[in-house]
Design a protein around this motif. Structure first.
Motif, PDB file in Angstrom:
ATOM      1  N   MET A 175      -3.284  14.417   7.033  1.00  0.00           N
ATOM      2  CA  MET A 175      -4.244  13.823   7.980  1.00  0.00           C
ATOM      3  C   MET A 175      -3.724  12.474   8.455  1.00  0.00           C
ATOM      4  N   LEU A 176      -3.963  12.183   9.718  1.00  0.00           N
ATOM      5  CA  LEU A 176      -3.589  10.905  10.326  1.00  0.00           C
ATOM      6  C   LEU A 176      -4.862  10.165  10.709  1.00  0.00           C
ATOM      7  N   THR A 177      -5.091   9.008  10.088  1.00  0.00           N
ATOM      8  CA  THR A 177      -6.296   8.227  10.357  1.00  0.00           C
ATOM      9  C   THR A 177      -5.928   6.910  11.013  1.00  0.00           C
ATOM     10  N   PHE A 178      -6.462   6.673  12.196  1.00  0.00           N
ATOM     11  CA  PHE A 178      -6.273   5.415  12.918  1.00  0.00           C
ATOM     12  C   PHE A 178      -7.348   4.437  12.453  1.00  0.00           C
ATOM     13  N   ILE A 179      -6.919   3.299  11.930  1.00  0.00           N
ATOM     14  CA  ILE A 179      -7.855   2.368  11.306  1.00  0.00           C
ATOM     15  C   ILE A 179      -7.765   1.005  11.976  1.00  0.00           C
ATOM     16  N   GLY A 180      -8.874   0.541  12.513  1.00  0.00           N
ATOM     17  CA  GLY A 180      -8.938  -0.788  13.110  1.00  0.00           C
ATOM     18  C   GLY A 180      -9.100  -1.851  12.048  1.00  0.00           C
ATOM     19  N   LEU A 181      -8.361  -2.952  12.199  1.00  0.00           N
ATOM     20  CA  LEU A 181      -8.393  -4.034  11.221  1.00  0.00           C
ATOM     21  C   LEU A 181      -9.278  -5.193  11.649  1.00  0.00           C
ATOM     22  N   GLY A 182      -9.839  -5.139  12.852  1.00  0.00           N
ATOM     23  CA  GLY A 182     -10.643  -6.257  13.327  1.00  0.00           C
ATOM     24  C   GLY A 182      -9.798  -7.314  14.008  1.00  0.00           C
ATOM     25  N   LEU A 183     -10.337  -8.509  14.106  1.00  0.00           N
ATOM     26  CA  LEU A 183      -9.777  -9.492  15.022  1.00  0.00           C
ATOM     27  C   LEU A 183      -8.809 -10.508  14.428  1.00  0.00           C
ATOM     28  N   TYR A 184      -9.027 -10.933  13.181  1.00  0.00           N
ATOM     29  CA  TYR A 184      -8.293 -12.128  12.769  1.00  0.00           C
ATOM     30  C   TYR A 184      -7.563 -12.021  11.435  1.00  0.00           C
ATOM     31  N   ASP A 185      -8.221 -11.548  10.367  1.00  0.00           N
ATOM     32  CA  ASP A 185      -7.542 -11.526   9.073  1.00  0.00           C
ATOM     33  C   ASP A 185      -7.934 -10.300   8.273  1.00  0.00           C
ATOM     34  N   LYS A 186      -7.423 -10.218   7.049  1.00  0.00           N
ATOM     35  CA  LYS A 186      -7.590  -9.031   6.207  1.00  0.00           C
ATOM     36  C   LYS A 186      -9.046  -8.706   5.906  1.00  0.00           C
ATOM     37  N   ASN A 187      -9.913  -9.703   5.972  1.00  0.00           N
ATOM     38  CA  ASN A 187     -11.315  -9.502   5.613  1.00  0.00           C
ATOM     39  C   ASN A 187     -12.143  -8.859   6.714  1.00  0.00           C
ATOM     40  N   ASP A 188     -11.565  -8.676   7.901  1.00  0.00           N
ATOM     41  CA  ASP A 188     -12.316  -8.123   9.024  1.00  0.00           C
ATOM     42  C   ASP A 188     -12.461  -6.602   8.961  1.00  0.00           C
ATOM     43  N   ILE A 189     -11.700  -5.939   8.122  1.00  0.00           N
ATOM     44  CA  ILE A 189     -11.740  -4.480   8.061  1.00  0.00           C
ATOM     45  C   ILE A 189     -13.072  -4.005   7.487  1.00  0.00           C
ATOM     46  N   SER A 190     -13.513  -2.815   7.908  1.00  0.00           N
ATOM     47  CA  SER A 190     -14.735  -2.236   7.362  1.00  0.00           C
ATOM     48  C   SER A 190     -14.474  -1.669   5.972  1.00  0.00           C
ATOM     49  N   GLU A 191     -15.542  -1.476   5.212  1.00  0.00           N
ATOM     50  CA  GLU A 191     -15.406  -0.865   3.884  1.00  0.00           C
ATOM     51  C   GLU A 191     -14.864   0.558   4.006  1.00  0.00           C
ATOM     52  N   LYS A 192     -15.281   1.276   5.034  1.00  0.00           N
ATOM     53  CA  LYS A 192     -14.773   2.631   5.260  1.00  0.00           C
ATOM     54  C   LYS A 192     -13.265   2.606   5.500  1.00  0.00           C
ATOM     55  N   GLY A 193     -12.815   1.662   6.327  1.00  0.00           N
ATOM     56  CA  GLY A 193     -11.391   1.561   6.597  1.00  0.00           C
ATOM     57  C   GLY A 193     -10.594   1.201   5.363  1.00  0.00           C
ATOM     58  N   LEU A 194     -11.111   0.281   4.565  1.00  0.00           N
ATOM     59  CA  LEU A 194     -10.422  -0.134   3.345  1.00  0.00           C
ATOM     60  C   LEU A 194     -10.299   1.025   2.359  1.00  0.00           C
ATOM     61  N   ASN A 195     -11.341   1.821   2.246  1.00  0.00           N
ATOM     62  CA  ASN A 195     -11.281   2.980   1.352  1.00  0.00           C
ATOM     63  C   ASN A 195     -10.244   3.992   1.826  1.00  0.00           C
ATOM     64  N   CYS A 196     -10.154   4.188   3.137  1.00  0.00           N
ATOM     65  CA  CYS A 196      -9.152   5.116   3.676  1.00  0.00           C
ATOM     66  C   CYS A 196      -7.744   4.645   3.358  1.00  0.00           C
ATOM     67  N   ILE A 197      -7.505   3.355   3.484  1.00  0.00           N
ATOM     68  CA  ILE A 197      -6.182   2.813   3.201  1.00  0.00           C
ATOM     69  C   ILE A 197      -5.827   2.996   1.732  1.00  0.00           C
ATOM     70  N   ARG A 198      -6.763   2.697   0.869  1.00  0.00           N
ATOM     71  CA  ARG A 198      -6.478   2.775  -0.561  1.00  0.00           C
ATOM     72  C   ARG A 198      -6.301   4.210  -1.045  1.00  0.00           C
ATOM     73  N   ASN A 199      -6.781   5.182  -0.264  1.00  0.00           N
ATOM     74  CA  ASN A 199      -6.600   6.591  -0.607  1.00  0.00           C
ATOM     75  C   ASN A 199      -5.445   7.239   0.145  1.00  0.00           C
ATOM     76  N   ALA A 200      -4.730   6.455   0.958  1.00  0.00           N
ATOM     77  CA  ALA A 200      -3.646   7.017   1.774  1.00  0.00           C
ATOM     78  C   ALA A 200      -2.359   7.139   0.968  1.00  0.00           C
ATOM     79  N   ASP A 201      -1.546   8.123   1.359  1.00  0.00           N
ATOM     80  CA  ASP A 201      -0.218   8.275   0.763  1.00  0.00           C
ATOM     81  C   ASP A 201       0.800   7.354   1.422  1.00  0.00           C
ATOM     82  N   TYR A 202       0.609   7.099   2.720  1.00  0.00           N
ATOM     83  CA  TYR A 202       1.497   6.223   3.478  1.00  0.00           C
ATOM     84  C   TYR A 202       0.638   5.313   4.357  1.00  0.00           C
ATOM     85  N   VAL A 203       1.049   4.043   4.456  1.00  0.00           N
ATOM     86  CA  VAL A 203       0.310   3.075   5.269  1.00  0.00           C
ATOM     87  C   VAL A 203       1.279   2.423   6.261  1.00  0.00           C
ATOM     88  N   TYR A 204       0.943   2.519   7.546  1.00  0.00           N
ATOM     89  CA  TYR A 204       1.757   1.928   8.602  1.00  0.00           C
ATOM     90  C   TYR A 204       0.937   0.880   9.357  1.00  0.00           C
TER      91      TYR A 204
END
Length: 249
Positions: A1-30
């Motif tokens: 699966m390929l998931t496009f994840i928005g990080l928000g505007l300025y820093d690491k804290n802008d990401i949604s909880e849903k996005g953060l969970n997807c990243i932590r469950n991913a096999d590869y992060v780009y």
């Protein structure tokens, strides 16, 4: 699966909880590094926050050589990260289409976008924006003027124009630089742009918003990047009052 994840505007804290969970469950992060940047967090900051490697991607990787990403998406979970919202003012739709053509499941985790943030910061109403445009750094024998044509078309309809500013490696166009370029284009057409609104570091704790004519904006120190510009197409009373209170008009 390929998931496009928005990080928000300025820093690491802008990401949604849903996005953060997807990243932590991913096999590869780009991390897509060419359309925008998180100026408040480095790639190393993101790796530490996510607890896994983050691989940078540049325009040619995504637009010309996406096969490796697509192959990994067909065999595992790939997180494709992008500052802002992953499907706003980007070319990522093409990558999603390519994945679908291969039968790869895709998903999108949306995030805050500069296209909506400028409305909150400036008070300029979303429904009054027309087509957006970009101002690139001039190159030898190449100095495009499409931006001024878009601005003039929008102003004829009393619509605002969101003007994206060029990013090249570690070079970031500033609001004063963009206004100077637009003023030169307008002068050649014997036209006048009466008002600009410059925004710097949207999403940070101390964003800067300044409204005024060209001489005021070019003399303003907007500070570090990222910057973006709006050329209003005339102001409603509420928009003017908002800019007077929050933009120094």
């Amino acid at each position: 699966m390929l998931t496009f994840i928005g990080l928000g505007l300025y820093d690491k804290n802008d990401i949604s909880e849903k996005g953060l969970n997807c990243i932590r469950n991913a096999d590869y992060v780009y991390l897509e590094c060419y359309t925008s940047r998180l100026m408040g967090s480095s790639r190393e900051d993101l790796e530490q926050y996510y607890g896994k490697p983050v691989h940078p991607l540049y325009r040619e990787d995504v637009e010309q050589h996406p096969d490796a990403i697509l192959e990994q998406s067909g065999n595992g979970n790939v997180a494709f990260l992008c500052a802002g919202d992953p499907m706003v003012s980007t070319t990522h739709a093409d990558l999603r289409i390519r994945a679908a053509e291969r039968g790869i499941k895709t998903g999108i985790v949306h995030a805050s976008s500069i296209s909506s943030a400028v409305c909150g910061l400036t008070g300029l109403q979303n429904y009054r924006f027309g087509k957006s445009c970009s101002v690139p750094f001039p190159q030898k024998n190449w100095s495009p003027t499409t931006a001024i044509d878009v601005i003039l078309q929008n102003r004829a309809l009393r619509l605002h124009t969101l003007v994206y500013l060029d990013i090249q490696d570690d070079r970031y166009m500033t609001v004063p630089e963009a206004v100077s370029l637009l003023e030169s284009m307008a002068e050649e057409k014997e036209l006048t742009i009466p008002l600009y609104v410059g925004i710097a570091r949207a999403g940070s704790d101390e964003p800067v918003v300044r409204a005024g004519p060209a001489d005021t904006i070019t003399a303003t120190d907007f500070g570090p990047p990222l910057h973006i510009l709006v050329v209003p197409g005339g102001l409603h009373d509420m928009e003017r009052e908002y800019l007077e209170r929050f933009g120094g008009l």
